[in-house]
Design a protein around this motif. Sequence first.
Motif, PDB file in Angstrom:
ATOM      1  N   GLN A 130       0.828  -1.207   0.000  1.00 35.62           N
ATOM      2  CA  GLN A 130       0.000   0.000   0.000  1.00 35.62           C
ATOM      3  C   GLN A 130       0.862   1.257   0.000  1.00 35.62           C
ATOM      4  OE1 GLN A 130      -3.206  -0.487  -0.379  1.00 35.62           O
ATOM      5  NE2 GLN A 130      -2.887  -2.701  -0.166  1.00 35.62           N
ATOM      6  N   ARG A 131       0.234   2.339  -0.377  1.00 32.49           N
ATOM      7  CA  ARG A 131       0.876   3.654  -0.347  1.00 32.49           C
ATOM      8  C   ARG A 131       1.353   3.966   1.083  1.00 32.49           C
ATOM      9  NH1 ARG A 131       0.069   7.879  -3.949  1.00 32.49           N
ATOM     10  NH2 ARG A 131      -1.543   6.710  -5.028  1.00 32.49           N
ATOM     11  N   GLY A 132       2.526   4.527   1.240  1.00 30.19           N
ATOM     12  CA  GLY A 132       3.036   4.903   2.560  1.00 30.19           C
ATOM     13  C   GLY A 132       3.458   3.708   3.401  1.00 30.19           C
ATOM     14  N   GLN A 133       3.626   2.572   2.767  1.00 32.30           N
ATOM     15  CA  GLN A 133       3.989   1.351   3.502  1.00 32.30           C
ATOM     16  C   GLN A 133       5.361   0.856   3.028  1.00 32.30           C
ATOM     17  OE1 GLN A 133       1.802  -2.363   2.554  1.00 32.30           O
ATOM     18  NE2 GLN A 133       1.226  -2.413   4.726  1.00 32.30           N
ATOM     19  N   LEU A 134       6.118   0.301   3.942  1.00 33.91           N
ATOM     20  CA  LEU A 134       7.378  -0.344   3.558  1.00 33.91           C
ATOM     21  C   LEU A 134       7.249  -1.835   3.835  1.00 33.91           C
ATOM     22  CD1 LEU A 134      10.982   0.914   4.019  1.00 33.91           C
ATOM     23  CD2 LEU A 134      10.452  -1.499   4.358  1.00 33.91           C
ATOM     24  N   LEU A 135       7.374  -2.611   2.787  1.00 32.75           N
ATOM     25  CA  LEU A 135       7.250  -4.070   2.908  1.00 32.75           C
ATOM     26  C   LEU A 135       8.635  -4.693   2.812  1.00 32.75           C
ATOM     27  CD1 LEU A 135       4.572  -6.294   1.278  1.00 32.75           C
ATOM     28  CD2 LEU A 135       6.957  -6.970   1.125  1.00 32.75           C
ATOM     29  N   GLY A 136       9.002  -5.407   3.832  1.00 31.30           N
ATOM     30  CA  GLY A 136      10.291  -6.096   3.811  1.00 31.30           C
ATOM     31  C   GLY A 136      10.137  -7.470   3.176  1.00 31.30           C
ATOM     32  N   LEU A 137      10.912  -7.717   2.132  1.00 33.32           N
ATOM     33  CA  LEU A 137      10.862  -9.017   1.459  1.00 33.32           C
ATOM     34  C   LEU A 137      12.123  -9.776   1.876  1.00 33.32           C
ATOM     35  CD1 LEU A 137       9.332 -10.773  -0.636  1.00 33.32           C
ATOM     36  CD2 LEU A 137      10.685  -9.675  -2.414  1.00 33.32           C
ATOM     37  N   LEU A 138      11.957 -10.768   2.700  1.00 22.20           N
ATOM     38  CA  LEU A 138      13.107 -11.489   3.259  1.00 22.20           C
ATOM     39  C   LEU A 138      13.157 -12.912   2.706  1.00 22.20           C
ATOM     40  CD1 LEU A 138      12.839 -10.540   7.061  1.00 22.20           C
ATOM     41  CD2 LEU A 138      13.821  -9.230   5.185  1.00 22.20           C
ATOM     42  N   GLY A 139      14.351 -13.430   2.662  1.00 22.47           N
ATOM     43  CA  GLY A 139      14.510 -14.811   2.214  1.00 22.47           C
ATOM     44  C   GLY A 139      15.980 -15.144   2.141  1.00 22.47           C
ATOM     45  N   PRO A 140      16.343 -16.420   2.262  1.00 20.62           N
ATOM     46  CA  PRO A 140      17.756 -16.808   2.134  1.00 20.62           C
ATOM     47  C   PRO A 140      18.256 -16.569   0.709  1.00 20.62           C
ATOM     48  CG  PRO A 140      16.375 -18.614   2.951  1.00 20.62           C
ATOM     49  CD  PRO A 140      15.459 -17.563   2.457  1.00 20.62           C
ATOM     50  N   ASN A 141      19.554 -16.783   0.506  1.00 14.84           N
ATOM     51  CA  ASN A 141      20.100 -16.665  -0.855  1.00 14.84           C
ATOM     52  C   ASN A 141      19.368 -17.606  -1.788  1.00 14.84           C
ATOM     53  OD1 ASN A 141      22.059 -14.797  -0.192  1.00 14.84           O
ATOM     54  ND2 ASN A 141      23.613 -16.364   0.261  1.00 14.84           N
ATOM     55  N   GLY A 142      19.047 -17.111  -2.983  1.00 13.28           N
ATOM     56  CA  GLY A 142      18.399 -17.951  -3.995  1.00 13.28           C
ATOM     57  C   GLY A 142      16.940 -18.242  -3.714  1.00 13.28           C
ATOM     58  N   ALA A 143      16.353 -17.476  -2.785  1.00 14.50           N
ATOM     59  CA  ALA A 143      14.953 -17.736  -2.439  1.00 14.50           C
ATOM     60  C   ALA A 143      13.989 -17.245  -3.511  1.00 14.50           C
ATOM     61  CB  ALA A 143      14.625 -17.069  -1.113  1.00 14.50           C
ATOM     62  N   GLY A 144      14.440 -16.276  -4.341  1.00 16.03           N
ATOM     63  CA  GLY A 144      13.576 -15.746  -5.399  1.00 16.03           C
ATOM     64  C   GLY A 144      13.239 -14.276  -5.202  1.00 16.03           C
ATOM     65  N   LYS A 145      13.931 -13.597  -4.289  1.00 12.05           N
ATOM     66  CA  LYS A 145      13.626 -12.191  -4.003  1.00 12.05           C
ATOM     67  C   LYS A 145      13.913 -11.302  -5.229  1.00 12.05           C
ATOM     68  CE  LYS A 145      16.594 -11.787  -0.611  1.00 12.05           C
ATOM     69  NZ  LYS A 145      17.231 -13.125  -0.594  1.00 12.05           N
ATOM     70  N   THR A 146      15.144 -11.440  -5.759  1.00  6.74           N
ATOM     71  CA  THR A 146      15.536 -10.570  -6.873  1.00  6.74           C
ATOM     72  C   THR A 146      14.695 -10.863  -8.115  1.00  6.74           C
ATOM     73  OG1 THR A 146      17.777 -10.341  -6.002  1.00  6.74           O
ATOM     74  CG2 THR A 146      17.489  -9.918  -8.349  1.00  6.74           C
ATOM     75  N   THR A 147      14.382 -12.133  -8.338  1.00  8.83           N
ATOM     76  CA  THR A 147      13.547 -12.472  -9.504  1.00  8.83           C
ATOM     77  C   THR A 147      12.160 -11.848  -9.354  1.00  8.83           C
ATOM     78  OG1 THR A 147      14.760 -14.541  -9.706  1.00  8.83           O
ATOM     79  CG2 THR A 147      12.709 -14.382 -10.912  1.00  8.83           C
ATOM     80  N   THR A 148      11.645 -11.864  -8.133  1.00  4.98           N
ATOM     81  CA  THR A 148      10.334 -11.248  -7.897  1.00  4.98           C
ATOM     82  C   THR A 148      10.393  -9.745  -8.182  1.00  4.98           C
ATOM     83  OG1 THR A 148       9.875 -12.896  -6.196  1.00  4.98           O
ATOM     84  CG2 THR A 148       8.543 -10.895  -6.147  1.00  4.98           C
ATOM     85  N   VAL A 149      11.452  -9.100  -7.677  1.00  5.78           N
ATOM     86  CA  VAL A 149      11.619  -7.658  -7.919  1.00  5.78           C
ATOM     87  C   VAL A 149      11.738  -7.387  -9.422  1.00  5.78           C
ATOM     88  CG1 VAL A 149      13.228  -5.732  -7.612  1.00  5.78           C
ATOM     89  CG2 VAL A 149      12.613  -7.173  -5.661  1.00  5.78           C
ATOM     90  N   SER A 150      12.485  -8.243 -10.136  1.00  2.65           N
ATOM     91  CA  SER A 150      12.671  -8.050 -11.579  1.00  2.65           C
ATOM     92  C   SER A 150      11.329  -8.139 -12.314  1.00  2.65           C
ATOM     93  CB  SER A 150      13.630  -9.105 -12.140  1.00  2.65           C
ATOM     94  OG  SER A 150      14.914  -8.923 -11.597  1.00  2.65           O
ATOM     95  N   MET A 151      10.483  -9.060 -11.892  1.00  5.42           N
ATOM     96  CA  MET A 151       9.178  -9.185 -12.553  1.00  5.42           C
ATOM     97  C   MET A 151       8.298  -7.976 -12.256  1.00  5.42           C
ATOM     98  SD  MET A 151       8.218 -13.234 -12.489  1.00  5.42           S
ATOM     99  CE  MET A 151       8.634 -13.615 -10.804  1.00  5.42           C
ATOM    100  N   ILE A 152       8.396  -7.457 -11.043  1.00  3.75           N
ATOM    101  CA  ILE A 152       7.601  -6.266 -10.712  1.00  3.75           C
ATOM    102  C   ILE A 152       8.082  -5.066 -11.530  1.00  3.75           C
ATOM    103  CG2 ILE A 152       6.969  -4.663  -8.873  1.00  3.75           C
ATOM    104  CD1 ILE A 152       7.397  -7.050  -6.886  1.00  3.75           C
ATOM    105  N   ALA A 153       9.406  -4.985 -11.716  1.00  4.09           N
ATOM    106  CA  ALA A 153       9.979  -3.857 -12.462  1.00  4.09           C
ATOM    107  C   ALA A 153       9.762  -3.982 -13.965  1.00  4.09           C
ATOM    108  CB  ALA A 153      11.471  -3.760 -12.170  1.00  4.09           C
TER     109      ALA A 153
END
Lengths: 431, 247
Positions: free
Chosen positions: B25-48
């Motif tokens: 949501q607007r004005g919210q900071l969401l922390g996306l946590l996960g071990p190495n290779g969990a899929g965080k960067t791939t998720t960010v890439s798809m959002i971008a």
Amino acid sequence: MPLRPLTAMVRKDLQLFFTDRRAVIMSFAVPIAIASFFGSIFSGPRGNAKPATIAVIVVDQDESTISQAVVAGLEQDRNLKVSRTAVDDARERVRRGRTSAAILIPKGFGDAAGLAFFSGQEKPALDVLFDPSHSMEVAMVRGILTAHVMQAVSAEMFGGRRGGELVDQTLAGLDSTSMPEDRRKLLRDLLGSVQTFYRQPDRSAGGTGLRGGLTMPYTVREEAMTAGTNVAYNGYAHSFAGMGIQFLLFAMANLGIEMLLERQRGLWKRLRSAPVSRLSLLAGKTVSGTIISLMTLSVSFGFAMIVFGVRIQGSLIGFLAVSTACALMAATFGLLVAAVGRTPASARGVTTLAVLMMVMLGGAWVPTFIFPAWLQQATLVVPARWAVDGLDAMTWRGIGVRGAIAPTLVLLGFAALFAGIASMRFRWEEA
Amino acid sequence: MLEINHLRKTFGRLVAVDDVSFTLQRGQLLGLLGPNGAGKTTTVSMIAGIATPDSGHVLIAGRALSGDTDPAKRRIGLVPQDLALYEELTARDNLRFFGALYNLAGGALDRAIGAALELVELADRRNDRVKDFSGGMKRRLNLAAGLLHDPDILLLDEPTVGVDPQSRNAIFDNLEVLKGRGKALLYTTHYMEEAERLADRIVVIDHGRVIADDTLAGLQSRVAAAGSPPANLEAVFLTLTGRSLRD
């Protein structure tokens, strides 16, 4: 296609290029230095200057009338620079590569050659010692030597005092030869006529006929086919075209490697996350690469024009068309490197080899006419060949704008091919 | 503002992201946590919009991105994990270039550059080459480059890797300011204390799947024994993802 992102990409690439001192030196200074060196080697004689001569040693162990005439002929030949020395020294100098060939005229050569002239029996040997790394020069020496030996022997046999004695000697020994009787009779008649010829009153007056010996029955009129009459061949035009293209390809391969480095550094994530089309991204790289390539060629040829007098003897429009097509081809080659390269390090090795092969086969180092015929045909699939030929046509060959059409179209075709493959193979996904 | 629905992405036989869903949501900071290779960067890439999902949707203000040039991409700002900057250019020239990609020009671009540099406290170094910057300064400039076009959603992929505590705190302050301005922030990190300090909500992913999506307090309550003080986020994280080493 929005122009603002495109122009921003071009401006950024040009800024990066000019802040990279190594890239600037590689693109401007190095091609000029190497092209100047190659140009000085392959320029050949300028204007009416003496042609390059072949250094030859002559060892005359015979010192007969005929051998002295042969040596005199060789010494007067404008293609040779003759020196005299002893046999051992001649061998040593050829072996060390200080001279291309040495001609040894053995004792008794003159008489033996005279006797063999009519009868064809027991031909004496001339020894030619040669440096195997100068085989082309040795072939020339062999031809020149043949002409002077024939001239010296025939002159003596048809007009010299010793020639008359040798004709008498040949007649006397005719019966002991294994020649068929009918041929022996014909030769006896011929030699008899030669004896009658000797006894003519004007024999020593230097008249006409064969007294000067057998000479080449023709002369050669040479005309260098350059841009026009009295326009000398300028080897710098070719060397600057060749080296210009070589370093332009290197510069653009480097541009492709830079794209791989940008990917490694995450810059392509930023580029791809912006609302910019794939076409704009590739077009931006192509335009900046083309501009850098054109600058490289312009600086190289500008230097060659000011310092070495290279001129666009053909069409200025044709020259610009070939240069632009060449720059576009090189820029898209850079895209291809970025598209098929996996890592900057591996791409650097492969592209260095590819560029060297391309420019070598394209005639950038040495003109393609030196290649075997099959290779000359095969190199038509090398873009550098069309680039070099096109620039040669527009400079020293002085061919009009029509001569630029084929090279320009072929280079544009290569550019389209490279760009097509690059756009298909480019990794657009950034994960 | 940002809605992720059942995202899935594979690379050959590797399933990098599998049925990931969450909202921001607007004005919210969401922390996306996960071990190495969990899929965080791939998720960010798809959002971008720089990686295409095999299935699922990314909705920006209720609308999916329609392609590379979709104007809705202007609502997203990406701060990559790498220092995505041209080292040979000055800070200003870097920002001029990145701003132009979003069609900013003239006075608008100059104002955006000025504001971004002021926020990250690099205004006095605008004409210095990036190669002369410290690691912390580069990180701050990396953040500024993602803010230039005033996006509604900021994707921050491990934005504090390798920086000193001073620069890290400066970045935290920047993020608090942005949150206060109503920006939606998606923040991936390995540093649990960062998420504890900044995140309004935390999504934990492992092996490409969402294994928790809650507030910090909600996550703590999952693993806390009755009557004991709340566990810290690292303990929660290890409980959820296990202690086995990841490649």
